[in-house]
Design an enzyme around this catalytic site. Structure first.
Site, PDB file in Angstrom:
ATOM      1  N   ASN A 113       0.816  -1.216   0.000  1.00 52.56           N
ATOM      2  CA  ASN A 113       0.000   0.000   0.000  1.00 52.56           C
ATOM      3  C   ASN A 113       0.854   1.273   0.000  1.00 52.56           C
ATOM      4  O   ASN A 113       0.572   2.217  -0.747  1.00 52.56           O
ATOM      5  CB  ASN A 113      -0.950   0.004   1.206  1.00 52.56           C
ATOM      6  N   HIS A 159     -18.769  33.749 -31.294  1.00 48.31           N
ATOM      7  CA  HIS A 159     -19.941  32.961 -31.742  1.00 48.31           C
ATOM      8  C   HIS A 159     -19.731  32.431 -33.160  1.00 48.31           C
ATOM      9  O   HIS A 159     -20.691  32.237 -33.899  1.00 48.31           O
ATOM     10  CB  HIS A 159     -21.226  33.789 -31.678  1.00 48.31           C
ATOM     11  N   SER A 280      -8.546  10.050 -48.754  1.00 52.08           N
ATOM     12  CA  SER A 280      -9.728   9.201 -48.659  1.00 52.08           C
ATOM     13  C   SER A 280      -9.519   7.973 -49.513  1.00 52.08           C
ATOM     14  O   SER A 280      -8.859   8.030 -50.551  1.00 52.08           O
ATOM     15  CB  SER A 280     -10.941   9.996 -49.139  1.00 52.08           C
ATOM     16  N   LYS A 286      -9.295  14.276 -51.852  1.00 50.41           N
ATOM     17  CA  LYS A 286      -9.353  14.669 -50.449  1.00 50.41           C
ATOM     18  C   LYS A 286      -7.998  14.902 -49.796  1.00 50.41           C
ATOM     19  O   LYS A 286      -7.015  14.223 -50.070  1.00 50.41           O
ATOM     20  CB  LYS A 286     -10.095  13.606 -49.646  1.00 50.41           C
ATOM     21  N   ASN A 288      -7.469  15.417 -45.867  1.00 57.18           N
ATOM     22  CA  ASN A 288      -8.238  15.487 -44.620  1.00 57.18           C
ATOM     23  C   ASN A 288      -7.361  15.782 -43.402  1.00 57.18           C
ATOM     24  O   ASN A 288      -6.253  15.270 -43.299  1.00 57.18           O
ATOM     25  CB  ASN A 288      -8.968  14.156 -44.386  1.00 57.18           C
ATOM     26  N   GLU A 293      -8.459  15.877 -36.081  1.00 58.79           N
ATOM     27  CA  GLU A 293      -9.713  15.261 -35.615  1.00 58.79           C
ATOM     28  C   GLU A 293      -9.429  14.250 -34.504  1.00 58.79           C
ATOM     29  O   GLU A 293     -10.192  14.126 -33.548  1.00 58.79           O
ATOM     30  CB  GLU A 293     -10.435  14.594 -36.779  1.00 58.79           C
ATOM     31  N   TYR A 320      -6.675   1.942   2.842  1.00 53.24           N
ATOM     32  CA  TYR A 320      -6.497   1.443   1.476  1.00 53.24           C
ATOM     33  C   TYR A 320      -7.627   0.499   1.094  1.00 53.24           C
ATOM     34  O   TYR A 320      -8.055  -0.335   1.894  1.00 53.24           O
ATOM     35  CB  TYR A 320      -5.151   0.709   1.350  1.00 53.24           C
TER      36      TYR A 320
HETATM   37  N1  ARG Z   1      -1.534  -3.610  -6.819  1.00 53.77           N
HETATM   38  C1  ARG Z   1      -2.118  -2.813  -5.809  1.00 53.77           C
HETATM   39  C2  ARG Z   1      -2.417  -1.406  -6.324  1.00 53.77           C
HETATM   40  O1  ARG Z   1      -2.063  -1.144  -7.395  1.00 53.77           O
HETATM   41  C3  ARG Z   1      -1.217  -2.698  -4.618  1.00 53.77           C
HETATM   42  C4  ARG Z   1      -1.443  -3.851  -3.759  1.00 53.77           C
HETATM   43  C5  ARG Z   1      -2.207  -3.575  -2.560  1.00 53.77           C
HETATM   44  N2  ARG Z   1      -2.953  -4.748  -2.341  1.00 53.77           N
HETATM   45  C6  ARG Z   1      -3.411  -5.157  -1.187  1.00 53.77           C
HETATM   46  N3  ARG Z   1      -4.085  -6.220  -1.169  1.00 53.77           N
HETATM   47  N4  ARG Z   1      -3.203  -4.469  -0.134  1.00 53.77           N
HETATM   48  O2  ARG Z   1      -3.010  -0.623  -5.631  1.00 53.77           O
END
Ligand code: ARG
Length: 463
Positions: A113, A159, A280, A286, A288, A293, A320
């Site tokens: 995390n 406009h 085209s 053409k 283009n 785009e 998390y």
């Molecule tokens: N791969 C996860 C992400 O991209 C990170 C892992 C966290 N996973 C977890 N089970 N705590 O956020």
């Protein structure tokens, strides 16, 4: 303990179902973070050795192992296995396989995390630098074209109706300003996210004596995050980065729209070089503007990424949650799309010319000088609201006579206002008007020249 298992397979029996493996894996998306993940891991391992949680020799082994894995990935020789789930686990598993016991110590005091929160910050930081460089190159191309086109007088529209005459240079510089704000906005984003989440662990930090400032410093962060719960769940910076990309896309799409219109036969204000047009399969004549785009169309992907990211963040419980894994898809989509569009826009600007003759041949249409005539009357002491009415009547009269304002004689003018003198002709006609704008930042010839010089100097100082 049988250690060919992932560590949590001691807790969950039988290994994950195939559908689980497929659904939870992010490796296919996040493997491009490998460099950052390795840099983060080396910093973390060095810190662990500094505080005595691993031996110096173990750090050396870990570092060398990680660098070798990085090389393998760089050369495309690493075999990614989705059963390792994500880039963090892929690298850690390869490290353990390569160096054995010492590799198992790398994850001390760390969670994926705080690891992923760190990796994305590092990736976005580099990407911001790249996008800023591309913005500068695009601005440069605009300023060069503005310089070449500053004497061309063209109609400006509100406009999408003819409004007032301007220098083509001023029109082009209007984009330089938009991209300047984008440049600064990205810089602000980089400043705000310049804090290291490492050491926040899963969400509560660690009982181990980690030295968070050491990893932050090694990775070039200005500081450390202040609250571990916030640190692992904060993706505000990702939403902000994607928003910044969205505004770049918006600005590019406005340019694209203008030039798609300007390159029609009806307008023919600009000619984009053949190499940047398509044709085209059926209509042989053409030419283009497909690239423009596509720039316009790709704005949809970038906005989609923004809505996707914001929706992931909405109503997430604190801490998390795996929802956050989806952030990378949106971050990469927005950034990759804008990166490509910026490169293409730069090349198109460099390979386009304004058709001065064509623009000039149509300048008399649409009473572009009407506002300047009203201002002429103001100079003669007429209240603007009254002057506005007088010129409105004059335009109506001209339309009935199929004449331009400059084709009326003084007698005609006097039918509408006794305040119009024979000097009025110096105020009429698009070119005369463009030479008369005096306000700072106006779209006149003189002010445009000043702005071009300012930009040339600023860009030369910065690049
Ligand atoms: N791969 C996860 C992400 O991209 C990170 C892992 C966290 N996973 C977890 N089970 N705590 O956020």
């Amino acid at each position: 303990m049988a250690d060919d298992k992932k560590s949590w397979e001691h807790r969950l029996k039988g290994g994950p179902a195939d559908v689980t493996v497929d659904f939870v894996e992010s490796l296919s998306v996040d493997k491009r973070l490998y460099k950052y993940d390795i840099a983060g891991s080396i910093a973390h391992a060095r810190m662990l050795s500094e505080v005595g949680l691993i031996k110096e020799q173990e750090f050396t082994q870990i570092k060398e192992g990680l660098l070798a894995i990085g090389d393998k990935m760089e050369q495309g020789q690493f075999v990614f296995d989705k059963r390792t789930e994500d880039i963090h686990m892929a690298i850690e598993a390869a490290l353990v396989e390569q160096i054995g016991e010492a590799g198992k110590k790398l994850h001390t005091g760390r969670s994926r995390n705080d690891q992923i929160a760190t990796d994305i910050r590092l990736w976005i930081r580099d990407q911001i630098e790249l996008l800023q460089r591309l913005l500068r190159q695009l601005q440069q191309a605009f300023v060069e074209l503005a310089d070449k086109s500053s004497q061309i007088v063209m109609p400006a529209y509100t406009h999408l109706q003819r409004a007032q005459p301007i220098s083509a240079g001023a029109y082009l510089l209007s984009f330089v300003e938009q991209f300047e704000r984008d440049y600064k906005r990205l810089g602000n984003c980089a400043d705000l996210m310049n804090v290291s989440p490492l050491g926040s662990g899963a969400l509560a930090g660690s009982t181990l004596k980690l030295e968070r400032k050491s990893t932050a410093e090694q990775l070039g962060f200005a500081d450390i995050t202040a609250n571990s719960i916030d640190a692992v769940s904060d993706r505000d910076f990702a939403a902000e980065f994607i928003f910044d990309c969205s505004l770049i896309a918006a600005h590019l799409s406005r340019l694209a729209e203008d030039w798609i219109i300007y390159s029609t036969n009806e307008f023919a204000f600009v000619k984009i070089a053949d190499q940047y047009c398509t044709s085209s399969s059926m209509m042989p004549q053409k030419r283009n503007p497909d690239l423009l785009e596509l720039i316009r169309g790709k704005t949809g992907s970038v906005y989609g990424a923004l809505v996707g990211m914001l929706t992931i963040l909405k109503a997430q419980p604190s801490g998390y949650n795996r929802d956050l894994q989806e952030d990378k898809f949106h971050i990469f989509t927005a950034s990759d799309t804008v990166e490509k569009s910026l490169v293409v826009a730069r090349e198109i600007i460099k390979h386009t010319e304004f058709d001065a003759d064509r623009i000039s041949s149509g300048l008399d249409a649409g009473f572009l000088d009407a506002t300047a005539l009203a201002e002429y009357l103001v100079g003669r002491g007429v209240a603007f609201r009254q002057a506005h009415g007088i010129v409105g009547q004059l335009v109506d009269y001209c339309e009935q006579q199929s004449k331009r304002l400059a084709e009326l004689d003084v007698g005609d003018f006097h039918k509408f206002s006794p305040d119009i003198g024979s000097d009025v002709y110096e105020w009429l006609g698009a070119k005369a008007v463009v030479n008369r704008y005096t306000t700072e930042g106006s779209a006149g010839i003189e002010q445009t020249a000043i702005q071009i010089e300012k930009w040339k100097k600023r860009l030369a100082d910065k690049t």
